[in-house]
Scaffold this motif. Sequence first.
Motif, PDB file in Angstrom:
ATOM      1  N   SER A  18      -4.849  -2.046  11.086  1.00 21.99           N
ATOM      2  CA  SER A  18      -4.142  -0.887  10.568  1.00 21.99           C
ATOM      3  C   SER A  18      -2.746  -0.702  11.102  1.00 21.99           C
ATOM      4  O   SER A  18      -1.882  -0.243  10.404  1.00 21.99           O
ATOM      5  CB  SER A  18      -4.951   0.351  10.876  1.00 21.99           C
ATOM      6  OG  SER A  18      -5.066   0.517  12.254  1.00 21.99           O
ATOM      7  N   ASP A  79      -9.166   6.620   7.708  1.00 20.91           N
ATOM      8  CA  ASP A  79      -8.682   5.476   6.944  1.00 20.91           C
ATOM      9  C   ASP A  79      -9.658   4.312   7.049  1.00 20.91           C
ATOM     10  O   ASP A  79     -10.269   4.075   8.093  1.00 20.91           O
ATOM     11  CB  ASP A  79      -7.304   5.044   7.456  1.00 20.91           C
ATOM     12  CG  ASP A  79      -6.251   6.117   7.172  1.00 20.91           C
ATOM     13  OD1 ASP A  79      -6.575   7.108   6.494  1.00 20.91           O
ATOM     14  OD2 ASP A  79      -5.112   5.942   7.629  1.00 20.91           O
ATOM     15  N   ASP A  81      -9.229   0.577   6.427  1.00 23.17           N
ATOM     16  CA  ASP A  81      -8.304  -0.528   6.188  1.00 23.17           C
ATOM     17  C   ASP A  81      -9.063  -1.805   5.815  1.00 23.17           C
ATOM     18  O   ASP A  81     -10.208  -2.003   6.227  1.00 23.17           O
ATOM     19  CB  ASP A  81      -7.496  -0.836   7.451  1.00 23.17           C
ATOM     20  CG  ASP A  81      -6.685   0.354   7.952  1.00 23.17           C
ATOM     21  OD1 ASP A  81      -6.684   1.400   7.275  1.00 23.17           O
ATOM     22  OD2 ASP A  81      -6.074   0.211   9.014  1.00 23.17           O
ATOM     23  N   HIS A 142      -5.662   4.093  -0.137  1.00 25.11           N
ATOM     24  CA  HIS A 142      -4.932   3.618   1.053  1.00 25.11           C
ATOM     25  C   HIS A 142      -4.332   2.237   0.789  1.00 25.11           C
ATOM     26  O   HIS A 142      -4.235   1.421   1.700  1.00 25.11           O
ATOM     27  CB  HIS A 142      -5.899   3.598   2.251  1.00 25.11           C
ATOM     28  CG  HIS A 142      -5.236   3.410   3.583  1.00 25.11           C
ATOM     29  ND1 HIS A 142      -4.011   3.942   3.908  1.00 25.11           N
ATOM     30  CD2 HIS A 142      -5.637   2.743   4.699  1.00 25.11           C
ATOM     31  CE1 HIS A 142      -3.692   3.613   5.150  1.00 25.11           C
ATOM     32  NE2 HIS A 142      -4.657   2.871   5.646  1.00 25.11           N
ATOM     33  N   HIS A 146      -3.383  -3.106   2.308  1.00 22.66           N
ATOM     34  CA  HIS A 146      -2.756  -2.608   3.532  1.00 22.66           C
ATOM     35  C   HIS A 146      -1.461  -3.312   3.943  1.00 22.66           C
ATOM     36  O   HIS A 146      -1.249  -3.601   5.134  1.00 22.66           O
ATOM     37  CB  HIS A 146      -3.775  -2.695   4.690  1.00 22.66           C
ATOM     38  CG  HIS A 146      -3.610  -1.610   5.711  1.00 22.66           C
ATOM     39  ND1 HIS A 146      -2.919  -1.799   6.889  1.00 22.66           N
ATOM     40  CD2 HIS A 146      -4.019  -0.330   5.741  1.00 22.66           C
ATOM     41  CE1 HIS A 146      -2.944  -0.690   7.603  1.00 22.66           C
ATOM     42  NE2 HIS A 146      -3.603   0.228   6.921  1.00 22.66           N
ATOM     43  N   GLY A 190      -0.092   2.189   7.823  1.00 17.23           N
ATOM     44  CA  GLY A 190       0.735   2.397   9.007  1.00 17.23           C
ATOM     45  C   GLY A 190       1.526   3.690   8.986  1.00 17.23           C
ATOM     46  O   GLY A 190       2.242   3.976   9.933  1.00 17.23           O
TER      47      GLY A 190
HETATM   48 ZN   LIG Z   1      -4.511   2.016   7.496  1.00 21.57          ZN
END
Ligand SMILES: [Zn+2]
Length: 322
Positions: A18, A79, A81, A142, A146, A190
Amino acid sequence: MRRAPLLLLPVFLLAAVSAYPQAAATKVGSQPAQAVIAHPLLPARQEEIRPPVVGEPAPVPRIVLGAQTTRPMVALTFDLDMNQGMAAAARAGFRWINTDATSYLESTNVHATLFMTGMWAELYPAEARQLATNPNFEIGNHSYSHPAFHSPCYGLGSVSRTVQASQVQRAQQAIERVTGVAPQYFRFPGGCYDRSALDIVHAAGLIPVQWNVNSMDAFNAYPQQIAAAVLAGVKPGSIVVMHLMRANAPSSAAALRLIIPALQRRGYEFVTVSELLAAGPAIQPTDPREVVEAAPTRPMPTRAPQSCGWVSGIKGRVYICR
Ligand SMILES: [Zn+2]
């Protein structure tokens, strides 16, 4: 079966995961407590606009850090990820889900918002569906895998604007296909963004959601430290960022067992982002450049650990270095 993921794990954690505003650039083997303290918290420390409360419905916020309200309510956000490196580890038998934390959240009946990568939903469809169909949980987008939407971003790889737009769309489609739920909100990988990235998210019909309380749970082995950060930061209308991937946020479940009862004793209600924004207008950043970025931090001058590895304890397996 466990050997391959164990050997590969440090690479995945550093290259893939992440990269949140704490220990992302820290070697897994270094001391997480010191690393967390030393890192900047740019999104958490942005100055905030608190628009006056008026009778008219609030316009769609450019980006949400929290909500203006005096009611003791807080939005816990988590989150999930996933990227190619993490997916490779998953195919080797590694599981990127903290079922201890999700079970605890389910047992407490708190409301929360889960920001899912599209790739995570595809990799764990049953788990994604279970979370998305829980009426206590709201599902956000999200990105698909990523990447950084603005660089530098803690070492996350950058992609073109075209790919950013497709990342938003692919995730939206994957999450909806797997769970039946179409997210309304987007969280930048991030937490890094710029004006064009915000435009891309709005063009997709989504509202970007950051946070104003960073739990610092990524790579943090100390639940008391995570809980202290959250309990010191939460005010009425706060949004808290946490993670549910377990390996790169190993103490989130233990921290939640401290955080939730403590906030309940203070009279806090746990709400989704939608419920929070229904209670008051969005708190937004004041920076007119509309940029949040973070260079990878310098390696910490810490003593090199003698050894690292997975250890089984009463709360399950944890990755520790000595
Ligand atoms: Zn993340």
